[in-house]
Design a protein around this motif. Sequence first.
Motif, PDB file in Angstrom:
ATOM      1  N   ILE A 135      -5.863  -5.427 -12.422  1.00 55.12           N
ATOM      2  CA  ILE A 135      -6.785  -4.326 -12.113  1.00 55.12           C
ATOM      3  C   ILE A 135      -6.373  -3.675 -10.797  1.00 55.12           C
ATOM      4  O   ILE A 135      -6.046  -4.363  -9.831  1.00 55.12           O
ATOM      5  N   SER A 136      -6.407  -2.355 -10.795  1.00 57.08           N
ATOM      6  CA  SER A 136      -6.363  -1.618  -9.538  1.00 57.08           C
ATOM      7  C   SER A 136      -7.739  -1.003  -9.346  1.00 57.08           C
ATOM      8  O   SER A 136      -8.152  -0.152 -10.131  1.00 57.08           O
ATOM      9  N   ASN A 137      -8.443  -1.457  -8.333  1.00 57.98           N
ATOM     10  CA  ASN A 137      -9.731  -0.837  -8.039  1.00 57.98           C
ATOM     11  C   ASN A 137      -9.433   0.485  -7.345  1.00 57.98           C
ATOM     12  O   ASN A 137      -9.123   0.527  -6.156  1.00 57.98           O
ATOM     13  N   CYS A 138      -9.536   1.552  -8.105  1.00 66.18           N
ATOM     14  CA  CYS A 138      -8.903   2.849  -7.788  1.00 66.18           C
ATOM     15  C   CYS A 138      -9.262   3.408  -6.408  1.00 66.18           C
ATOM     16  O   CYS A 138     -10.440   3.539  -6.068  1.00 66.18           O
ATOM     17  N   PRO A 139      -8.248   3.773  -5.620  1.00 60.73           N
ATOM     18  CA  PRO A 139      -8.486   4.353  -4.294  1.00 60.73           C
ATOM     19  C   PRO A 139      -8.579   5.887  -4.300  1.00 60.73           C
ATOM     20  O   PRO A 139      -8.652   6.508  -3.240  1.00 60.73           O
ATOM     21  N   GLN A 140      -8.611   6.486  -5.485  1.00 62.46           N
ATOM     22  CA  GLN A 140      -8.509   7.954  -5.608  1.00 62.46           C
ATOM     23  C   GLN A 140      -9.608   8.693  -4.831  1.00 62.46           C
ATOM     24  O   GLN A 140     -10.780   8.364  -4.932  1.00 62.46           O
ATOM     25  N   LEU A 141      -9.184   9.724  -4.073  1.00 62.95           N
ATOM     26  CA  LEU A 141     -10.140  10.523  -3.294  1.00 62.95           C
ATOM     27  C   LEU A 141     -10.144  11.989  -3.713  1.00 62.95           C
ATOM     28  O   LEU A 141     -10.896  12.786  -3.165  1.00 62.95           O
ATOM     29  N   ASN A 142      -9.290  12.341  -4.704  1.00 64.28           N
ATOM     30  CA  ASN A 142      -9.108  13.760  -5.030  1.00 64.28           C
ATOM     31  C   ASN A 142      -9.841  14.222  -6.276  1.00 64.28           C
ATOM     32  O   ASN A 142      -9.890  15.412  -6.553  1.00 64.28           O
ATOM     33  N   ASN A 143     -10.402  13.306  -7.057  1.00 66.18           N
ATOM     34  CA  ASN A 143     -11.190  13.734  -8.213  1.00 66.18           C
ATOM     35  C   ASN A 143     -12.444  12.859  -8.293  1.00 66.18           C
ATOM     36  O   ASN A 143     -12.532  11.824  -7.633  1.00 66.18           O
ATOM     37  N   PRO A 144     -13.425  13.279  -9.101  1.00 66.23           N
ATOM     38  CA  PRO A 144     -14.734  12.614  -9.031  1.00 66.23           C
ATOM     39  C   PRO A 144     -14.805  11.248  -9.722  1.00 66.23           C
ATOM     40  O   PRO A 144     -15.904  10.717  -9.901  1.00 66.23           O
ATOM     41  N   CYS A 145     -13.649  10.658 -10.096  1.00 66.55           N
ATOM     42  CA  CYS A 145     -13.709   9.385 -10.832  1.00 66.55           C
ATOM     43  C   CYS A 145     -14.407   8.302 -10.017  1.00 66.55           C
ATOM     44  O   CYS A 145     -14.982   7.374 -10.570  1.00 66.55           O
ATOM     45  N   ASN A 146     -14.347   8.388  -8.694  1.00 64.48           N
ATOM     46  CA  ASN A 146     -15.014   7.422  -7.821  1.00 64.48           C
ATOM     47  C   ASN A 146     -16.145   8.077  -7.044  1.00 64.48           C
ATOM     48  O   ASN A 146     -16.579   7.553  -6.012  1.00 64.48           O
ATOM     49  N   ALA A 147     -16.565   9.226  -7.482  1.00 70.52           N
ATOM     50  CA  ALA A 147     -17.544  10.008  -6.715  1.00 70.52           C
ATOM     51  C   ALA A 147     -17.029  10.272  -5.294  1.00 70.52           C
ATOM     52  O   ALA A 147     -17.807  10.353  -4.349  1.00 70.52           O
ATOM     53  N   TYR A 148     -15.697  10.385  -5.155  1.00 76.16           N
ATOM     54  CA  TYR A 148     -15.025  10.629  -3.862  1.00 76.16           C
ATOM     55  C   TYR A 148     -15.329   9.535  -2.842  1.00 76.16           C
ATOM     56  O   TYR A 148     -15.218   9.747  -1.635  1.00 76.16           O
ATOM     57  N   ASN A 149     -15.715   8.386  -3.320  1.00 75.68           N
ATOM     58  CA  ASN A 149     -16.105   7.297  -2.419  1.00 75.68           C
ATOM     59  C   ASN A 149     -15.789   5.968  -3.099  1.00 75.68           C
ATOM     60  O   ASN A 149     -16.653   5.364  -3.737  1.00 75.68           O
ATOM     61  N   PRO A 150     -14.534   5.486  -3.000  1.00 75.70           N
ATOM     62  CA  PRO A 150     -14.179   4.217  -3.651  1.00 75.70           C
ATOM     63  C   PRO A 150     -15.025   3.058  -3.129  1.00 75.70           C
ATOM     64  O   PRO A 150     -15.276   2.957  -1.921  1.00 75.70           O
ATOM     65  N   THR A 151     -15.484   2.211  -4.052  1.00 73.15           N
ATOM     66  CA  THR A 151     -16.397   1.109  -3.705  1.00 73.15           C
ATOM     67  C   THR A 151     -15.945  -0.169  -4.409  1.00 73.15           C
ATOM     68  O   THR A 151     -15.142  -0.123  -5.346  1.00 73.15           O
TER      69      THR A 151
END
Length: 211
Positions: free
Chosen positions: A187-203
Amino acid sequence: MLTESTLDPATAVYDATVLAGEPWIHEIRAGQTLRILDLEGNQAADTLFYNAHDYEDRYSAQDTIRDQGNIYLTTGSRLQSLKGHTLLTITADTCGRHDTLGGACATESNMVRYALETRHMHACRQSFVKAIAGWGRGLDKRDIGHNINFFMNVPVTAEGRLTFEDGVSAPGKYVEMRAEMDVLALISNCPQLNNPCNAYNPTPIRVSIWD
Ligand SMILES: [Zn+2]
């Protein structure tokens, strides 16, 4: 399909919290159940599965989609491998829908999709490579194939377009799956900040295993 689990968190044989942007790699034996819990909501858990005894026999999105006749994963989905095995079956799901089309983020795709300035931002593909390098049992960069994005909302429009949308998950939602054979989970607990997949706030997410 929304389905609650009957498993008691107190009886789990393994529990770990995976921080935002961190990878997790672990073997799950046949018959064991893996739960991935979205602790704070709208967090994408980019996930790969392998036959634990043959890493070339790994999760196949197209075989899974064709087998079930549906592009979304939820309760009842049988996660198929390249060599025709069922790796795991989803047995409980309180989120209701998981993506397997959108792929995992990479620095290259970030630069193409968003901006050249995103080049130095951490991405799932780097987390995958970091984890398999640490695992050190023959997994290589080329073994990183198409993945599942648990909790990620990637609806397909009527015109057939893929869109990344605000999440359908929420704090405390989880997905649970039974291993049908010995599998390796990455698993990669996604660090993405550019699209709303993490609500712009990885947790963080929580991973638990039951015998
Ligand atoms: Zn990612």
